[in-house]
Design an enzyme around this catalytic site. Structure first.
Site, PDB file in Angstrom:
ATOM      1  CG  HIS A 158      -1.339  -4.011  69.714  1.00 21.81           C
ATOM      2  ND1 HIS A 158      -2.703  -4.249  69.711  1.00 21.81           N
ATOM      3  CD2 HIS A 158      -1.183  -2.753  70.180  1.00 21.81           C
ATOM      4  CE1 HIS A 158      -3.346  -3.170  70.148  1.00 21.81           C
ATOM      5  NE2 HIS A 158      -2.441  -2.252  70.427  1.00 21.81           N
ATOM      6  CG  HIS A 187      -5.830  -2.258  72.955  1.00 22.74           C
ATOM      7  ND1 HIS A 187      -5.639  -1.203  72.084  1.00 22.74           N
ATOM      8  CD2 HIS A 187      -7.052  -2.779  72.650  1.00 22.74           C
ATOM      9  CE1 HIS A 187      -6.694  -1.090  71.294  1.00 22.74           C
ATOM     10  NE2 HIS A 187      -7.562  -2.030  71.621  1.00 22.74           N
TER      11      HIS A 187
END
Length: 625
Positions: A550, A595
Site C-alpha cells: 500500500h 486498504h
C-alpha cells in the site's frame, strides 16, 4: 475506430488527435480515461505497459488471489536492503497488466476514517476532506445488499446511506467464508472489541466483515479494466494502446514556462512520440509516477544530475514522503479437518471440485476472500501514559531539528498524544499461510493473523538510480525503493507499536472461540517454557515485517506549503509544469486506515471531475463543451 477491449495497434493510435493522454491504465488511470471520454469533444489516449488479462482465472477468480504476485503481470520491484529489517530486501509487487494493481490485489473494499481525509484538507488541500470526497467514493460503487440470512450468519452489516448504487465497480459480501470467520466477531467481543455496524460511515474502528470488489452474479473480480474500460471500449474517443512502455514526457519551454507537449514511449521494440495540445495525466502509481517525473527532468537537482538528466523543474519533494503499511504474518496451526487454499493447490481432486462448484454455483472456496477484520486504536492495548511518552519523545526530537518537523508529522504525533479513536492497527485473520518465511509442512493446516500498521512514522523515498556504465538513467532502470522501515526516531516508535500490537494479536489467537480451531502458534514458534509468560516478539517483528503493498505519498499534494511541501496542488496539477497532472495513490499526503483501492478509485473520480471542470472553463467561450 476504437472498439476492441484489447485496444488499437500503434499506427492507428498515433493517428488520433488527443486532447488528453493517460499514462498508465491502472486503478485510477482507467477511471480518469473513462470519465473524460463521457464528453464527446474530448479524445483520450491511454498508454499501458501491460496487456489485458480479462480471462485469466488467476485474476478473475477471487479465491485465487495472490497467485499473480511475482508473475508476468507484476513489475517485480524490490526495496533496497533495509537496516531496520536486519538488512532484508522486500519484493514490492505492482501490476503490469491492464487494470494495474487492481488486477492483483486481494479485492478488499473499505474506506478510512473521516479524520484520515480531513487531515489532507487540514494540510491545505481544499476539497479533499471526508465530506467533499464522499460523492466520489459513492460514484465509483454499486453496492449489493446481502439478504437477511447472510447478515445474520456472517455479520454482513452495513449502512446503505454510505454506499453507491450506480457506480462501475461492484461491491458485495463473499458467498463463502473460511472456517475461522464464524468465530471472529465472538472472539473480538470477548476482548472488548465491538462489531462496527457502519464501518463505511467515517469510522472503521471495531470488528467487521469486509466487503469485496467482486461481481454478485458471476463472482469474478471487479476491477478497473472490467468495470471502467471494457464497457466503454467502443467509444471512438477512448483509445487504448497496450504493451506501450512510456519512457519520458515531452516538455518544451514557452517563455519562462515548461509545457507538456507529448509522451515518448516504446511499442514492439520501436520508439514513438505522441503529441497533444492538452493535458497528460500520469497514473503510474507511487513507484513509477515519481520515476517518470525524474527521467523527464522534474525533481531534486542532485538526483537528476547523478542520473545524467537535465533539471527542468527543481522540486526535491518528487519521490519523497513515501509511506507504507508495514505488516507481520503470525502463523498458527489449525484443526486438520479445515480446508485451506493450500489444500486446493496440493490436491488436484479438491481443486477440481472447487472449480466445478465455482463454475456451476458461483460459490465455494474459490469465492472466499479474507474478510475477518478489526481496526483498533493503540489505546485498546497500550496504556495512555506510554502513548503519551512516545508522542512526547517525537516532539522532543523535532525540537532538536525544527526544519525536519513537518505539518504531517505533527498530525501523526497528535494522534498519539490525544489518544484518538482511530484504526491505528489492522488485524485480519484467515485460514491460509501468508508468510513468505514460514514453509508449510505436509499434512499440517495453517492460518495467519495479519497485522498492519496504518499511520507509519517511517518515511522513505523512491528515486531513479544514478548513471551506470556512462549511460544516463531511463525508465528501463529499476527505481531505488527505500521505505526506511523502522528507521529514525519515528521508525523507532513504529517498531515499538508493532511489537505491542503483536502481543495483542497473540491474545486474539488465544481467545475462544477462535482458539478452539487453533492447535498452536508455529511462527514464531511457541515453546513450553514460555507458557505463563509474555513472549518477546521484538526480534521476530524485525525479522518478519513485510510490505502490505500500500505505498503512497511520493508525489503528494503540497497543500499550504505548495511546491515546498509537495509535487501537485489540490487540483492535481504538477507544480512548475503546464498541462501535467497526477492521479493515483502517490498524491496522498498522509496514509489512511484502510486498504487503499476504494480511495484510489475515488481519487480517479475526483481527478476526472477536476479536469472536466477546467476543460469546461477553457472551452465554454468557444461554445464547445
Amino acid at each position: 475506430m476504437n472498439g476492441h477491449p484489447a485496444g488499437e495497434n500503434v499506427e492507428s493510435f498515433l493517428k488520433h488527435k488527443f486532447t488528453h493522454i493517460v499514462v498508465g491504465g491502472g486503478t485510477a488511470g482507467l477511471v480518469v480515461a473513462a470519465r473524460l471520454s463521457e464528453n464527446p469533444n474530448i479524445t483520450v489516449g491511454v498508454l499501458e505497459a501491460g496487456v489485458p488479462a480479462y480471462d485469466d482465472p488467476r485474476i478473475t477468480v477471487p479465491g485465487r488471489f495472490g497467485e499473480t504476485l511475482g508473475s508476468e503481470y507484476d513489475w517485480q520491484f524490490a526495496t533496497t536492503p533495509q537496516p531496520g529489517l536486519g538488512g532484508r530486501s522486500l519484493p514490492w509487487p505492482r501490476g503490469r497488466v491492464l487494470g494495474g494493481t487492481s488486477a492483483l490485489n486481494f479485492m478488499t473494499w473499505n474506506r478510512g476514517c473521516r479524520e484520515d481525509y480531513d487531515a489532507w484538507e487540514e494540510l491545505g488541500n481544499e476539497g479533499w476532506g471526508w465530506d467533499a470526497l464522499m460523492p466520489f467514493f459513492k460514484k465509483t460503487e454499486t453496492f449489493h445488499e446481502p439478504d437477511a440470512e447472510h447478515q445474520a450468519l456472517h455479520k454482513s452489516i452495513f449502512d446503505k446511506d454510505f454506499h453507491g448504487t450506480e457506480g462501475p465497480l461492484q461491491s458485495v459480501y463473499s458467498a463463502h467464508y473460511g472456517a475461522s470467520h464464524q468465530h471472529w466477531h465472538a472472539t473480538c467481543h470477548k476482548l472488548g472489541i465491538d462489531t462496527n455496524s457502519s464501518h463505511f460511515s467515517g469510522s472503521n474502528v471495531g470488528c467487521w466483515t469486509s466487503l469485496t470488489g467482486v461481481t454478485p452474479d458471476t463472482r469474478e473480480r471487479s476491477y478497473s479494466a472490467t468495470a471502467y474500460y471494457k464497457p466503454n471500449a467502443n467509444r471512438p474517443n477512448l483509445v487504448l494502446l497496450t504493451d506501450a512502455f512510456v519512457k519520458e514526457l515531452v516538455l518544451e519551454k514557452e517563455g519562462r514556462e515548461w509545457v507538456t507537449k507529448g509522451v515518448k514511449f516504446t511499442h514492439g521494440g520501436q520508439e514513438h512520440v505522441v503529441r497533444l495540445d492538452g493535458e497528460v495525466i500520469i497514473s503510474g502509481g507511487s513507484v513509477q509516477s515519481p520515476q517518470l517525473l525524474e527521467v523527464s527532468g522534474i525533481g531534486n537537482p542532485e538526483i537528476l544530475k547523478a542520473a545524467g538528466i537535465e533539471t527542468k523543474v527543481d522540486n526535491p519533494n518528487v519521490g519523497e514522503h513515501l509511506q507504507e503499511h508495514m505488516m507481520t504474518a503470525m502463523i498458527v496451526e489449525i484443526d486438520s479437518s479445515i480446508v485451506t487454499p493450500e489444500d486446493l493447490r496440493a490436491d488436484p481432486a479438491l481443486a477440481e471440485a472447487a472449480d466445478k462448484e465455482y463454475a456451476l454455483k458461483q460459490t465455494g472456496p474459490r469465492t472466499a476472500i479474507p474478510s475477518s477484520v478489526s481496526y483498533l486504536p493503540f489505546s485498546h492495548f497500550v496504556p495512555s501514559k506510554e502513548l503519551h511518552a512516545l508522542g512526547s519523545h517525537l516532539l522532543a526530537e523535532s525540537k532538536k531539528d525544527p526544519a525536519r518537523s513537518t505539518p504531517r508529522d505533527r498530525i501523526l504525533v497528535d494522534r498519539l498524544l490525544a489518544d484518538k479513536n482511530l484504526g491505528q492497527i489492522e488485524y485480519n485473520f484467515d485460514v491460509s499461510n501468508y508468510s513468505p518465511y514460514f514453509k508449510s509442512l505436509p499434512g499440517k493446516k495453517y492460518a495467519t493473523m495479519l497485522q498492519m500498521l496504518q499511520y507509519p512514522f517511517s518515511k522513505g523515498s523512491i528515486h531513479i538510480p544514478a548513471i551506470k556504465d556512462g549511460k544516463k538513467t531511463t525508465m528501463d532502470d529499476k527505481p531505488v525503493i527505500d521505505p526506511r522501515y523502522y528507521s529514525g526516531p519515528g521508525g523507532e516508535i513504529d517498531f515499538k507499536l508493532m511489537v505491542a500490537s503483536q502481543e495483542f494479536a497473540d491474545k486474539i489467537c488465544a481467545m475462544r472461540p477462535l482458539a478452539d480451531i487453533i492447535v498452536s502458534r508455529v511462527y514464531p514458534p511457541a515453546s513450553t517454557q514460555d507458557k505463563g509468560t509474555n513472549f518477546d516478539f521484538s526480534d521476530w517483528v524485525r525479522e518478519s515485517t513485510i510490505t502490505d503493498w500500500h505505498p503512497i505519498g511520493t508525489c503528494s499534494m503540497g497543500g499550504k506549503e505548495g511546491i515546498k511541501g509537495g509535487v501537485v496542488d489540490n487540483r492535481l496539477r504538477v507544480y512548475g509544469v503546464k498541462g501535467l497532472r497526477i492521479a493515483d495513490a502517490s498524491i496522498m499526503p498522509l496514509h489512511i486506515a484502510a486498504h487503499p483501492q476504494a480511495t484510489i478509485y475515488g481519487i480517479g473520480e475526483k481527478a476526472a471531475s477536476l479536469i472536466l471542470e477546467d476543460w469546461e472553463k477553457v472551452h465554454a467561450s468557444s461554445g464547445q463543451s
